[in-house]
Motif scaffolding. Sequence first.
Motif, PDB file in Angstrom:
ATOM      1  N   ASP A  20      58.619 -25.796  66.490  1.00 50.91           N
ATOM      2  CA  ASP A  20      59.389 -24.648  66.987  1.00 50.91           C
ATOM      3  C   ASP A  20      60.707 -24.488  66.236  1.00 50.91           C
ATOM      4  O   ASP A  20      61.201 -23.364  66.067  1.00 50.91           O
ATOM      5  CB  ASP A  20      59.618 -24.735  68.492  1.00 50.91           C
ATOM      6  CG  ASP A  20      60.434 -25.944  68.904  1.00 50.91           C
ATOM      7  OD1 ASP A  20      60.228 -27.027  68.322  1.00 50.91           O
ATOM      8  OD2 ASP A  20      61.282 -25.803  69.813  1.00 50.91           O
ATOM      9  N   GLU A  21      61.293 -25.578  65.726  1.00 52.85           N
ATOM     10  CA  GLU A  21      62.508 -25.480  64.927  1.00 52.85           C
ATOM     11  C   GLU A  21      62.213 -24.806  63.582  1.00 52.85           C
ATOM     12  O   GLU A  21      62.969 -23.937  63.131  1.00 52.85           O
ATOM     13  CB  GLU A  21      63.098 -26.869  64.692  1.00 52.85           C
ATOM     14  CG  GLU A  21      63.598 -27.532  65.952  1.00 52.85           C
ATOM     15  CD  GLU A  21      63.974 -28.988  65.765  1.00 52.85           C
ATOM     16  OE1 GLU A  21      64.719 -29.492  66.621  1.00 52.85           O
ATOM     17  OE2 GLU A  21      63.532 -29.627  64.774  1.00 52.85           O
ATOM     18  N   TYR A  22      61.111 -25.197  62.970  1.00 49.85           N
ATOM     19  CA  TYR A  22      60.691 -24.543  61.721  1.00 49.85           C
ATOM     20  C   TYR A  22      60.380 -23.070  61.969  1.00 49.85           C
ATOM     21  O   TYR A  22      60.796 -22.201  61.202  1.00 49.85           O
ATOM     22  CB  TYR A  22      59.451 -25.236  61.138  1.00 49.85           C
ATOM     23  CG  TYR A  22      59.752 -26.446  60.302  1.00 49.85           C
ATOM     24  CD1 TYR A  22      59.948 -26.337  58.935  1.00 49.85           C
ATOM     25  CD2 TYR A  22      59.832 -27.707  60.878  1.00 49.85           C
ATOM     26  CE1 TYR A  22      60.204 -27.451  58.154  1.00 49.85           C
ATOM     27  CE2 TYR A  22      60.099 -28.834  60.103  1.00 49.85           C
ATOM     28  CZ  TYR A  22      60.285 -28.692  58.751  1.00 49.85           C
ATOM     29  OH  TYR A  22      60.547 -29.792  57.975  1.00 49.85           O
ATOM     30  N   LYS A  23      59.649 -22.783  63.032  1.00 46.65           N
ATOM     31  CA  LYS A  23      59.241 -21.411  63.321  1.00 46.65           C
ATOM     32  C   LYS A  23      60.456 -20.513  63.555  1.00 46.65           C
ATOM     33  O   LYS A  23      60.530 -19.404  63.029  1.00 46.65           O
ATOM     34  CB  LYS A  23      58.322 -21.377  64.533  1.00 46.65           C
ATOM     35  CG  LYS A  23      57.760 -20.019  64.818  1.00 46.65           C
ATOM     36  CD  LYS A  23      56.767 -20.063  65.959  1.00 46.65           C
ATOM     37  CE  LYS A  23      56.182 -18.682  66.199  1.00 46.65           C
ATOM     38  NZ  LYS A  23      55.216 -18.690  67.295  1.00 46.65           N
ATOM     39  N   ARG A  24      61.424 -20.996  64.337  1.00 48.98           N
ATOM     40  CA  ARG A  24      62.633 -20.215  64.605  1.00 48.98           C
ATOM     41  C   ARG A  24      63.385 -19.929  63.305  1.00 48.98           C
ATOM     42  O   ARG A  24      63.806 -18.804  63.050  1.00 48.98           O
ATOM     43  CB  ARG A  24      63.544 -20.975  65.579  1.00 48.98           C
ATOM     44  CG  ARG A  24      64.817 -20.213  65.927  1.00 48.98           C
ATOM     45  CD  ARG A  24      65.697 -20.995  66.877  1.00 48.98           C
ATOM     46  NE  ARG A  24      66.110 -22.284  66.358  1.00 48.98           N
ATOM     47  CZ  ARG A  24      67.146 -22.469  65.542  1.00 48.98           C
ATOM     48  NH1 ARG A  24      67.856 -21.450  65.125  1.00 48.98           N
ATOM     49  NH2 ARG A  24      67.456 -23.679  65.133  1.00 48.98           N
ATOM     50  N   THR A  25      63.495 -20.929  62.458  1.00 49.08           N
ATOM     51  CA  THR A  25      64.206 -20.750  61.190  1.00 49.08           C
ATOM     52  C   THR A  25      63.466 -19.798  60.265  1.00 49.08           C
ATOM     53  O   THR A  25      64.056 -18.887  59.681  1.00 49.08           O
ATOM     54  CB  THR A  25      64.410 -22.111  60.495  1.00 49.08           C
ATOM     55  OG1 THR A  25      65.142 -22.965  61.376  1.00 49.08           O
ATOM     56  CG2 THR A  25      65.169 -21.953  59.201  1.00 49.08           C
ATOM     57  N   LEU A  26      62.154 -19.981  60.137  1.00 46.08           N
ATOM     58  CA  LEU A  26      61.384 -19.160  59.198  1.00 46.08           C
ATOM     59  C   LEU A  26      61.253 -17.707  59.658  1.00 46.08           C
ATOM     60  O   LEU A  26      61.178 -16.800  58.830  1.00 46.08           O
ATOM     61  CB  LEU A  26      60.008 -19.774  58.975  1.00 46.08           C
ATOM     62  CG  LEU A  26      60.016 -21.101  58.211  1.00 46.08           C
ATOM     63  CD1 LEU A  26      58.634 -21.731  58.208  1.00 46.08           C
ATOM     64  CD2 LEU A  26      60.518 -20.916  56.799  1.00 46.08           C
ATOM     65  N   THR A  27      61.233 -17.460  60.960  1.00 43.82           N
ATOM     66  CA  THR A  27      61.075 -16.078  61.430  1.00 43.82           C
ATOM     67  C   THR A  27      62.389 -15.313  61.505  1.00 43.82           C
ATOM     68  O   THR A  27      62.419 -14.117  61.239  1.00 43.82           O
ATOM     69  CB  THR A  27      60.389 -16.033  62.809  1.00 43.82           C
ATOM     70  OG1 THR A  27      61.142 -16.795  63.738  1.00 43.82           O
ATOM     71  CG2 THR A  27      58.966 -16.537  62.727  1.00 43.82           C
ATOM     72  N   SER A  28      63.476 -15.994  61.842  1.00 42.87           N
ATOM     73  CA  SER A  28      64.732 -15.264  62.037  1.00 42.87           C
ATOM     74  C   SER A  28      65.783 -15.554  60.971  1.00 42.87           C
ATOM     75  O   SER A  28      66.881 -15.015  61.043  1.00 42.87           O
ATOM     76  CB  SER A  28      65.317 -15.605  63.414  1.00 42.87           C
ATOM     77  OG  SER A  28      65.687 -16.964  63.458  1.00 42.87           O
ATOM     78  N   GLY A  29      65.452 -16.382  59.992  1.00 43.80           N
ATOM     79  CA  GLY A  29      66.446 -16.774  58.999  1.00 43.80           C
ATOM     80  C   GLY A  29      66.582 -15.810  57.836  1.00 43.80           C
ATOM     81  O   GLY A  29      65.748 -14.932  57.625  1.00 43.80           O
ATOM     82  N   LYS A  30      67.669 -15.997  57.097  1.00 43.34           N
ATOM     83  CA  LYS A  30      67.923 -15.227  55.876  1.00 43.34           C
ATOM     84  C   LYS A  30      67.309 -15.978  54.707  1.00 43.34           C
ATOM     85  O   LYS A  30      67.435 -17.191  54.602  1.00 43.34           O
ATOM     86  CB  LYS A  30      69.423 -15.090  55.637  1.00 43.34           C
ATOM     87  CG  LYS A  30      70.158 -14.361  56.719  1.00 43.34           C
ATOM     88  CD  LYS A  30      71.638 -14.405  56.432  1.00 43.34           C
ATOM     89  CE  LYS A  30      72.414 -13.826  57.587  1.00 43.34           C
ATOM     90  NZ  LYS A  30      73.869 -13.977  57.378  1.00 43.34           N
ATOM     91  N   ARG A  31      66.674 -15.248  53.809  1.00 43.62           N
ATOM     92  CA  ARG A  31      66.055 -15.864  52.642  1.00 43.62           C
ATOM     93  C   ARG A  31      67.024 -15.829  51.465  1.00 43.62           C
ATOM     94  O   ARG A  31      67.571 -14.792  51.132  1.00 43.62           O
ATOM     95  CB  ARG A  31      64.771 -15.142  52.290  1.00 43.62           C
ATOM     96  CG  ARG A  31      63.666 -15.501  53.259  1.00 43.62           C
ATOM     97  CD  ARG A  31      62.467 -14.611  53.162  1.00 43.62           C
ATOM     98  NE  ARG A  31      61.318 -15.050  53.916  1.00 43.62           N
ATOM     99  CZ  ARG A  31      61.279 -15.326  55.213  1.00 43.62           C
ATOM    100  NH1 ARG A  31      62.363 -15.226  55.921  1.00 43.62           N
ATOM    101  NH2 ARG A  31      60.176 -15.701  55.811  1.00 43.62           N
ATOM    102  N   ILE A  32      67.185 -16.991  50.857  1.00 39.92           N
ATOM    103  CA  ILE A  32      68.083 -17.125  49.720  1.00 39.92           C
ATOM    104  C   ILE A  32      67.260 -17.694  48.567  1.00 39.92           C
ATOM    105  O   ILE A  32      66.638 -18.740  48.702  1.00 39.92           O
ATOM    106  CB  ILE A  32      69.266 -18.049  50.065  1.00 39.92           C
ATOM    107  CG1 ILE A  32      70.044 -17.460  51.237  1.00 39.92           C
ATOM    108  CG2 ILE A  32      70.153 -18.257  48.853  1.00 39.92           C
ATOM    109  CD1 ILE A  32      71.091 -18.363  51.806  1.00 39.92           C
ATOM    110  N   HIS A  33      67.255 -16.973  47.456  1.00 40.12           N
ATOM    111  CA  HIS A  33      66.417 -17.345  46.326  1.00 40.12           C
ATOM    112  C   HIS A  33      67.245 -17.937  45.203  1.00 40.12           C
ATOM    113  O   HIS A  33      68.363 -17.518  44.940  1.00 40.12           O
ATOM    114  CB  HIS A  33      65.661 -16.125  45.791  1.00 40.12           C
ATOM    115  CG  HIS A  33      64.693 -15.566  46.760  1.00 40.12           C
ATOM    116  ND1 HIS A  33      63.390 -15.968  46.832  1.00 40.12           N
ATOM    117  CD2 HIS A  33      64.855 -14.649  47.745  1.00 40.12           C
ATOM    118  CE1 HIS A  33      62.767 -15.310  47.791  1.00 40.12           C
ATOM    119  NE2 HIS A  33      63.645 -14.510  48.368  1.00 40.12           N
TER     120      HIS A  33
END
Length: 123
Positions: A20-33
């Motif tokens: 759930d920690e990974y899911k929360r981060t991956l769904t609501s996080g900002k992507r930095i390339h």
Amino acid sequence: MASSPKRFGFPVDVRLRRPDEYKRTLTSGKRIHCELLMAVVTPNPTSSPRLGLAIAKRQVRLAHERNRVKRIARDYFRRHLAEWPSFDCVVMAKAGIENVSNPELQIMMKQLFDKVAARCVGS
């Protein structure tokens, strides 16, 4: 014989561990390339930054190469932990990273985490 204390570990409280920690981060996080790396970052409720690693077999075929990328990411994160604000970060690799040498990979980690820290401070 007593075992020596672990000097340079990667403590449990600075890791993303549960799905759930990974899911929360991956769904609501900002992507930095960065060139061959990507981080997904979101603020967290704890007092320290936390790191998760998602190095896909599709992107990095050989296990020892995936482990090398993870080892370098954990090491860089651990060494600079005190400098950063509180955030959750999942690091992912892009195709072609297995052809990069360790010093080049460390430079890419620095570039990526500099962008992450700047984004988190600016938020």
